[in-house]
Design a protein around this motif. Structure first.
Motif, PDB file in Angstrom:
ATOM      1  N   SER A 126       0.835  -1.210   0.000  1.00  0.00           N
ATOM      2  CA  SER A 126       0.000   0.000   0.000  1.00  0.00           C
ATOM      3  C   SER A 126       0.867   1.256   0.000  1.00  0.00           C
ATOM      4  CB  SER A 126      -0.934   0.004   1.210  1.00  0.00           C
ATOM      5  OG  SER A 126      -1.873  -1.036   1.099  1.00  0.00           O
ATOM      6  N   GLN A 127       1.927   1.251   0.788  1.00  0.00           N
ATOM      7  CA  GLN A 127       2.820   2.406   0.825  1.00  0.00           C
ATOM      8  C   GLN A 127       3.498   2.630  -0.515  1.00  0.00           C
ATOM      9  OE1 GLN A 127       5.448   1.685   4.138  1.00  0.00           O
ATOM     10  NE2 GLN A 127       3.897   2.214   5.660  1.00  0.00           N
ATOM     11  N   ALA A 128       3.956   1.564  -1.144  1.00  0.00           N
ATOM     12  CA  ALA A 128       4.611   1.684  -2.449  1.00  0.00           C
ATOM     13  C   ALA A 128       3.627   2.204  -3.497  1.00  0.00           C
ATOM     14  CB  ALA A 128       5.200   0.337  -2.881  1.00  0.00           C
ATOM     15  N   LEU A 129       2.406   1.713  -3.457  1.00  0.00           N
ATOM     16  CA  LEU A 129       1.384   2.175  -4.402  1.00  0.00           C
ATOM     17  C   LEU A 129       1.030   3.635  -4.131  1.00  0.00           C
ATOM     18  CD1 LEU A 129      -0.478   1.499  -6.744  1.00  0.00           C
ATOM     19  CD2 LEU A 129      -2.100   0.557  -5.097  1.00  0.00           C
ATOM     20  N   ALA A 130       0.953   4.032  -2.855  1.00  0.00           N
ATOM     21  CA  ALA A 130       0.629   5.415  -2.507  1.00  0.00           C
ATOM     22  C   ALA A 130       1.680   6.379  -3.057  1.00  0.00           C
ATOM     23  CB  ALA A 130       0.490   5.566  -0.995  1.00  0.00           C
TER      24      ALA A 130
END
Length: 167
Positions: A126-130
């Protein structure tokens, strides 16, 4: 048919070619997302293969599956599923428990550590996608969210057709 020319030379020549060009563009984006997903997962405290992560996600969604059901869900043979579970059990991520009502059946259940690893991988992804989404124009992010909901609906998934962004 679409001519195979240079970049940006995907002009449609017949019916359906627009859809193929869109499909190719989406396939490129999915490849990028799959790479982002894999890299983020490998940064977790415990490195797992995509196959191992998939098994854990299936068991998280359906606790207590037996080996045969897991193998069917993963579309692999029972011996392969058994070896996969051996490795996950040795890593402390799942345990085999006797079924409470069927003496000859074994249930596969995630351990606390297994749930923790899945949570860590999900958070890293999720952090990488954000980070990638932050680089997009807000209107493009909203369009992507609407498009993904529509895709899930067309695929028969759980994405209801609404104007709300995906969670």
């Amino acid at each position: 048919m679409t001519r195979l020319g240079g970049i940006g030379d995907d002009r449609p020549n017949g019916p359906g070619d627009d859809l193929l060009a869109v499909a190719r563009g989406i396939a490129d984006a999915v490849d990028g997302l799959a790479n982002l997903w894999a890299v983020a997962a490998q940064g977790a405290s415990l490195r797992l293969s995509p196959h191992q992560l998939r098994a854990l996600r299936i068991l998280e969604a359906e606790p207590g599956l037996n080996l045969t059901a897991l193998a069917e869900g993963m579309e692999i043979g029972p011996p392969t599923a058994s070896r996969l579970c051996d490795r996950l059990e040795a890593a402390g991520l799942l345990e085999r428990l006797l079924h409470p009502h069927k003496r000859r059946e074994v249930q596969l259940v995630l351990t606390g550590r297994g749930r923790q690893v899945l949570s860590e991988v999900a958070e890293r992804r999720s952090q990488a996608l954000a980070v990638v989404l932050a680089g997009m124009d807000p209107a493009a992010r909203e369009a992507l969210s609407r498009g993904m909901r529509a895709f899930l609906t067309a695929q028969g998934g759980t994405g209801a057709q609404t104007d709300e962004p995906l969670p």
